[in-house]
Design an enzyme around this catalytic site. Structure first.
Site, short mmCIF file in Angstrom:
data_model
loop_
_atom_site.label_atom_id
_atom_site.label_comp_id
_atom_site.label_asym_id
_atom_site.label_seq_id
_atom_site.Cartn_x
_atom_site.Cartn_y
_atom_site.Cartn_z
CD GLU A 96 -2.82 -1.13 -0.14
OE1 GLU A 96 -3.07 -0.07 -0.74
OE2 GLU A 96 -3.19 -2.24 -0.55
CG ASP B 12 -2.88 -3.47 -7.64
OD1 ASP B 12 -3.98 -3.00 -7.36
OD2 ASP B 12 -1.95 -3.63 -6.83
CG HIS C 50 -0.91 0.94 -4.53
ND1 HIS C 50 -0.77 0.74 -5.89
CD2 HIS C 50 -1.33 -0.24 -4.03
CE1 HIS C 50 -1.09 -0.52 -6.18
NE2 HIS C 50 -1.43 -1.14 -5.05
ZN ZN Z 1 -2.32 -2.99 -4.96
#
Ligand code: ZN
Length: 447
Positions: free
Chosen positions: A216, A291, A219
């Site tokens: 995370e 993703d 991202h």
């Molecule tokens: Zn992801």
């Protein structure tokens, strides 16, 4: 609701039926129901007849896998007959609704039948506020609640979604034994609607938790560092719904078109989880499946539909995700094997370029990545502002000049700013790239 409002304003009887009400096993039953409906409306005239989901009877004739459908065709024919039989002085107005205007039989849309179309798009920022106000009119809101801020944090929600959001907020307020609905209830309800219920019972192993935190953070780092991504709103490693962790970005304004740069930055940001894992652990996990799937779909649309690749150039073949009609099934591919190969190559090139870019940025901000991960492991959820601060600190200086990249917060930290692309010209709306969960098990549909 629009049809009912029209009938209410006109002060005439209102007949509402759903298209699927006409569908029966026995051929001819639907047609006789149509006859009855119109006979009743004529008797009561002036009147308004509303047919919901007209596509269930009004589909193009002769389409569909597995041959014709006698019952449906007879029902449709009866309806066309009835509508042609109207005298202009009879005073019966027929309104119908559908989500699939593209599949309607052309005969239905001819002059004298359904010849006027009103498109009802999703509400934009200015429209969401009054919708929220209507739904929260009779609810005890805390004075601190800023509905304009809630409206800003709910792009892409329909009227029904917003009604649901208000109800969820009320439920959350009750659950924490509060007599008024506060901003935290709205925030919680929105997270619940967008990302699913928080899963308190799910126990993650420490190494899993750490991996999710790095994923995370990857991202989030890119969401903050890249120029054209939507402002970073929140990162969490608390499992919610199907997702084990979520990085949320929110647009400052509703987007109607998306520039290529914005799309590329979105692709790059979604590579961030996988790339962070790769750089930190030297191997990959199943966590990036969603993703990758979404990135591949987006890159494919850039090449096939939006003319954004040099090799394919200004050609488009429409979307390939509507194959549930037989007719579309036969037209899905109208290019050569050679072109098909080039499309695949271009999609691959775009994805590899963005992966390389993600690797470059995360390598440069490796200390920021680690600092974010530590903060996440410690407090599980951090807001966009804190994340931005941590990344800047690890970088030694602000990544962005003052005010050029904001973070987005529902509770009013960020100031609205103009969209980077300037005023949006009227263009066919592009489905926005959802800003929601980024870590999901592979087999589940996107939220
Ligand atoms: Zn992801």
């Amino acid at each position: 609701m629009l049809a009912r409002a029209v009938a209410g304003e006109a002060g005439v009887p209102f007949f509402s039926v759903s298209g699927s009400d006409f569908m029966e096993m026995f051929v001819g039953v639907g047609a006789s129901r149509v006859r009855d409906l119109f006979a009743t409306a004529r008797k009561q005239s002036p009147a308004i007849v509303f047919i919901d989901e007209i596509d269930s009877i009004g589909r193009k004739r002769g389409a569909g896998v597995g041959g014709g459908h006698d019952e449906r065709e007879q029902t449709l024919n009866q309806m066309l007959n009835e509508m042609d039989g109207f005298d202009p002085t009879e005073g019966v107005v027929v309104i119908a609704a559908t989500n699939r205007p593209d599949v309607l039989d052309p005969a239905l849309l001819r002059p004298g039948r359904f010849d006027r179309q009103i498109v009802v798009p999703l509400p934009d920022l200015d429209e969401r506020l009054p919708i929220l106000q209507v739904h929260s009119k009779d609810k005890p809101l805390d004075p601190s609640v800023d509905l304009a801020m809630v409206a800003r944090g709910t792009p892409g929600m329909s009227g029904a979604d917003l009604a649901n959001l208000v109800n969820e907020s009320a439920l959350h307020a009750v659950r924490r034994h509060s007599v008024t609905i506060g901003m935290e209830d709205f925030e919680n309800a929105r997270d619940r609607v967008l990302m699913g219920q928080q899963r308190d019972t799910m126990v993650l192993m420490d190494d899993e938790r750490e991996r999710i935190a790095f994923h995370e953070s990857g991202h989030a780092l890119l969401a903050y560092v890249l120029d054209k991504t939507d402002p970073l709103h929140k990162i969490t490693i608390i499992p919610r719904g199907m997702a084990l962790g979520v990085t949320m970005t929110l647009p400052e304004e509703d987007r109607h078109i998306m520039s290529r740069q914005h799309l590329e930055d979105s692709l790059c940001m979604r590579m961030g989880g996988r790339v962070a894992e790769l750089l930190v652990y030297g191997d990959l996990s199943t966590g990036a499946a969603d993703d990758l799937q979404r990135n591949t779909e987006l890159a494919r649309r850039m090449v096939r539909e939006w003319g954004m690749s040099k090799e394919i150039g200004p050609m488009a073949w429409g979307s390939n995700n509507q194959v549930f009609l037989g007719e579309d099934l036969m037209h899905t591919r109208d290019y050569s094997d050679h072109t098909s190969q080039i499309i695949d190559d271009e999609v691959e090139r775009i994805l590899r370029e963005q992966e390389a870019r993600a690797i470059e940025v995360i390598t440069l901000h490796r200390r920021g990545l680690e600092s974010l991960t530590r903060a996440l492991l410690e407090s599980e959820t951090i807001d966009g502002e804190t994340a931005a601060h941590l990344i800047d600190e690890a970088h030694g200086e602000p990544v962005h000049a003052q005010g050029t990249k904001t973070v987005s917060a529902l509770n009013g930290v960020a100031k609205p700013s103009a969209t980077p692309e300037g005023p949006a010209p009227a263009a066919a709306p592009v489905a926005p790239v959802p800003a929601a969960p980024t870590w999901q098990p592979p087999t589940l549909p996107a939220v």
